[in-house]
Structure formats: C-alpha cells, structure tokens
Design a protein around this motif. Structure first.
Motif, short mmCIF file in Angstrom:
data_model
loop_
_atom_site.label_atom_id
_atom_site.label_comp_id
_atom_site.label_asym_id
_atom_site.label_seq_id
_atom_site.Cartn_x
_atom_site.Cartn_y
_atom_site.Cartn_z
N PHE A 1 0.82 -1.22 0.00
CA PHE A 1 0.00 0.00 0.00
C PHE A 1 0.86 1.28 0.00
O PHE A 1 0.66 2.15 -0.85
N PRO A 2 1.83 1.42 0.90
CA PRO A 2 2.63 2.66 0.89
C PRO A 2 3.51 2.78 -0.36
O PRO A 2 3.80 3.89 -0.80
N CYS A 3 3.93 1.64 -0.92
CA CYS A 3 4.79 1.68 -2.12
C CYS A 3 4.08 2.36 -3.29
O CYS A 3 4.74 2.90 -4.18
N ALA A 4 2.75 2.29 -3.28
CA ALA A 4 1.99 2.89 -4.39
C ALA A 4 2.19 4.40 -4.45
O ALA A 4 1.95 5.01 -5.49
N LEU A 5 2.63 4.97 -3.34
CA LEU A 5 2.88 6.42 -3.34
C LEU A 5 4.07 6.77 -4.24
O LEU A 5 4.11 7.85 -4.83
N LEU A 6 5.02 5.84 -4.34
CA LEU A 6 6.27 6.15 -5.07
C LEU A 6 6.03 6.42 -6.56
O LEU A 6 6.55 7.41 -7.09
N PRO A 7 5.29 5.56 -7.29
CA PRO A 7 5.04 5.91 -8.70
C PRO A 7 4.24 7.19 -8.85
O PRO A 7 4.43 7.93 -9.83
N LEU A 8 3.36 7.47 -7.89
CA LEU A 8 2.61 8.73 -7.96
C LEU A 8 3.56 9.91 -7.79
O LEU A 8 3.40 10.96 -8.43
N MET A 9 4.57 9.73 -6.93
CA MET A 9 5.57 10.79 -6.76
C MET A 9 6.42 10.94 -8.02
O MET A 9 6.82 12.05 -8.37
N ALA A 10 6.69 9.80 -8.67
CA ALA A 10 7.45 9.88 -9.93
C ALA A 10 6.65 10.63 -10.98
O ALA A 10 7.19 11.48 -11.71
N ILE A 11 5.34 10.34 -11.04
CA ILE A 11 4.47 11.06 -11.99
C ILE A 11 4.46 12.55 -11.63
O ILE A 11 4.53 13.42 -12.50
N ALA A 12 4.38 12.81 -10.32
CA ALA A 12 4.39 14.21 -9.87
C ALA A 12 5.68 14.90 -10.28
O ALA A 12 5.67 16.04 -10.76
N ASP A 13 6.80 14.20 -10.09
CA ASP A 13 8.12 14.73 -10.48
C ASP A 13 8.14 15.09 -11.96
O ASP A 13 8.54 16.19 -12.34
N LEU A 14 7.72 14.12 -12.76
CA LEU A 14 7.80 14.31 -14.21
C LEU A 14 6.80 15.37 -14.68
O LEU A 14 7.09 16.16 -15.58
N THR A 15 5.61 15.39 -14.05
CA THR A 15 4.61 16.41 -14.40
C THR A 15 5.14 17.80 -14.06
O THR A 15 5.04 18.73 -14.85
N ALA A 16 5.73 17.91 -12.86
CA ALA A 16 6.25 19.20 -12.41
C ALA A 16 7.41 19.66 -13.29
O ALA A 16 7.53 20.85 -13.59
N ALA A 17 8.23 18.70 -13.71
CA ALA A 17 9.39 19.06 -14.54
C ALA A 17 8.96 19.62 -15.88
O ALA A 17 9.68 20.41 -16.50
N ARG A 18 7.77 19.23 -16.35
CA ARG A 18 7.29 19.68 -17.66
C ARG A 18 6.37 20.90 -17.55
O ARG A 18 5.93 21.41 -18.57
N THR A 19 6.02 21.29 -16.31
CA THR A 19 5.12 22.43 -16.14
C THR A 19 5.91 23.72 -16.24
O THR A 19 6.91 23.88 -15.54
N PRO A 20 5.49 24.67 -17.12
CA PRO A 20 6.22 25.93 -17.20
C PRO A 20 6.13 26.69 -15.88
O PRO A 20 5.07 26.70 -15.24
N THR A 21 7.23 27.27 -15.47
CA THR A 21 7.27 27.96 -14.18
C THR A 21 6.96 29.44 -14.28
O THR A 21 6.75 30.10 -13.28
N GLY A 22 6.95 29.97 -15.45
CA GLY A 22 6.65 31.38 -15.60
C GLY A 22 7.88 32.25 -15.68
O GLY A 22 7.84 33.34 -16.22
N ASP A 23 9.00 31.75 -15.12
CA ASP A 23 10.23 32.55 -15.21
C ASP A 23 11.20 31.99 -16.25
O ASP A 23 12.35 32.38 -16.31
#
Lengths: 163, 169
Positions: free
Chosen positions: B145-167
């Motif tokens: 159950f807790p391990c399932a958080l890790l791929p979600l964090m990876a998705i979060a990482d990759l999503t955040a890396a592709r999100t424009p920051t504005g600067d």
C-alpha cells in the motif's frame, strides 16, 4: 553511451541481477516477492546516486526510468544466460524439470497444470525461449521500475533547503 | 494566474497535487486494475470451463510460485498468484486509488519515504513462519500500500518538470 550515468547504472543493476536471476536454484529467490527483479532496480539506483553530486531535479522520475532500463537489460540478460546454462548442462533442462515435477507430484504436492504441460511437450524449447524473453523483459521491467522507486526512497538524500 | 514554484523548490505536497491532475495517474490505476484482472481471470475462466485458463496463469510464473495450496480458490479454482502476491497487488492498486484522496498523509510519507520499509517488516517476519493465506494476504497488502505512493511521486516529479514555471525565457 557508457558515459551516461543512468545507462551505466542500469547496465550494472540489470546485468548483475539478470545473471543472478538465471542461476539455477538461486532464481527461486524471485518467488520471495520478486526480490531479484526488484533488487536489480534498487542496485541500479544505488549506483546512480553514488555518482551524483548535484541535487536531482526529479528524483522519483529518474528512479523509475533507471529501474525500468535495468529491468529491460535484466530481462534480456537473464533469458540468455539461462539459455546458455541450459545448453551447457549447468541448469536443469525441460526433461529434468519434468522429472522433478513428477517426483513432487508422487509425494502429493499439487503442481499447477501449466507447469506440467510445458515440460511434457516436445520441441517447444525455442518457442518457450522466445516467450520467456518477452515475459522476462516485461516482468523484470515492471518490478525493477518499482525497485528503482524503492531504491530512490531508501538512498536519496533530500536537499533539505528545498523543503 | 498563480505561478507554480520551480521543481526544486516544490514541496512534496505541491508535487503530489500535480500528480493528482495527471492523466498518467489514472493510467497507472487502470494498469493496476488490468493486472488484478489477470490474477483473477484464470480462476474465473477455469470455473467457467475455458480450456486455456492455464495459459493466463503462466503469465505470472516468473514472479510467483503459484502453489495452489498457498493461493485463494474463488469458485474452487486457484488464482494466478499466491495469497501474498495477491495481497501485494491488491494493496498496490488500493494505494494508487487511495493516496490521491489522502494528500496530508501522502505529503508526510513523501517527506520521509524510508518509512515504507517499516510497512514491509510484517511481510518479512511472515515469510519466516508458516502462516495461513489470510495473514499472508494481509502482510502483502500492508507492504504494498505505501509503495503505491512512489510511482505517484514519480508522476508528480515528471509532471512538475514539464510544467512551465513562468520565469523561463
């Protein structure tokens, strides 16, 4: 290519655990929650983090990617090392496996049907090797990706200033 | 429009919220449900008299011993994976579905991800003893159950890396 730290780590993790997963009897460690497949991803991430000095931009994204690469490499390595060991007579071939299964069955152990069928058919080695290759790449890939993520959770030292 | 902080400046909570909006998170959940369907399908097909149910069971042979005595038997036929593996798959799928609904808890675990190892302790203890299928299922579920958080964090990482920051220029 070898200068890319991600590929280099994936080669080490996938290569080492790919060979281990092909060794007769030791391969059974995979029955313990896919320990060898997951271990390949963990080892790859461990080596990757060992070489990284700069903070990582997306640690878990990197962990998943490195784990998946290690899994694909491990799947290929374990299939071919297994086939070579079998050809050299250093690993049980299908006839040996069938004999062991028959002995277990005579002792009252219930054998899953497909295991028995696969070992009693003739001329299926090539087909099985091809299917094993695909299966090992997919399974090793999935579980080593999880291993890469677990490895990142264990070994990654977070930059506290980013909190 | 609110500007998102740069990737390195984002807290686990920020990252996690990003992953919840990602279609990849839903894709992961679908993949997990598909995996679970493969675990249950051979038993259901075999009970229905489909002759090739064992071929589906074969899919799991590299990752599970598949000993019938250590598996659940819905409709009188064993699942494709043992009770412990089934517990892990169910736990992981539940985690992928549940963690986005528990953002505070997820953020706490994301700050100290090594805690997932603590949840694996019952499983490793259980491996050393001869226990029944329900306990093996439960320890597998708790570990995954807790391990399932890790791929979600990876998705979060990759999503955040592709999100424009504005600067960015």
């Amino acid at each position: 290519m070898m200068n890319n730290p991600k590929i280099k780590s994936a080669l080490i993790g996938g290569g080492v655990f790919g060979v281990i997963a092909a060794l007769p009897y030791i391969e059974m460690l995979n029955m313990l929650c896919c320990a060898l497949f997951v271990g390949g991803g963990v080892l790859a991430v461990y080596f990757y983090l060992k070489e990284q000095t700069a903070p990582l931009g997306s640690p878990y994204g990197d962990g998943a990617l490195i784990g998946m690469m290690a899994g694909v490499i491990g799947g290929i390595v374990t299939t071919f090392v297994g086939a070579v060991l079998m050809a050299l007579g250093l690993a049980p071939d299908w006839a040996d496996t069938a004999a062991v299964l028959a002995e277990l069955e005579s002792l009252g152990v219930e054998i899953p049907g497909v295991a028995g069928e696969a070992t009693t058919q003739e001329h299926v080695e090539e087909a099985i090797l091809g299917m094993e290759l695909v299966m090992n790449i997919v399974m090793f890939g999935i579980f080593a990706t999880i291993g890469g993520l677990v490895g990142m959770a264990i070994f990654h030292k977070k930059d506290e200033s980013a909190e | 429009m609110e500007q998102l902080p740069r990737v390195a400046e984002r807290s686990p909570k920020h990252l996690f919220h990003a992953s919840m909006r990602s279609p990849w998170a839903y894709g992961l959940l679908l993949a997990c449900l598909g995996w679970l369907a493969l675990v249950f399908a051979p038993a259901l097909f075999a009970a229905a008299g489909w002759p090739h149910a064992d071929m589906l069971r074969w899919l799991f042979h590299p990752v599970c011993h598949q000993i019938p005595a250590r598996s659940f038997h819905p409709l009188g036929e064993p699942l494709a994976a043992c009770a412990r593996c089934t517990g892990m798959y169910v736990g992981f799928t539940l985690g992928v579905a549940a963690w986005p609904q528990l953002p505070r808890l997820a953020a706490k675990l994301a700050k100290r991800p090594r805690w997932i190892l603590v949840f694996m302790v019952p499983l490793f203890v259980d491996v050393m003893f001869e226990t029944g299928a329900p306990i093996r299922f439960a320890t597998g579920l708790v570990a995954a159950f807790p391990c399932a958080l890790l791929p979600l964090m990876a998705i979060a990482d990759l999503t955040a890396a592709r999100t424009p920051t504005g600067d960015d220029p």
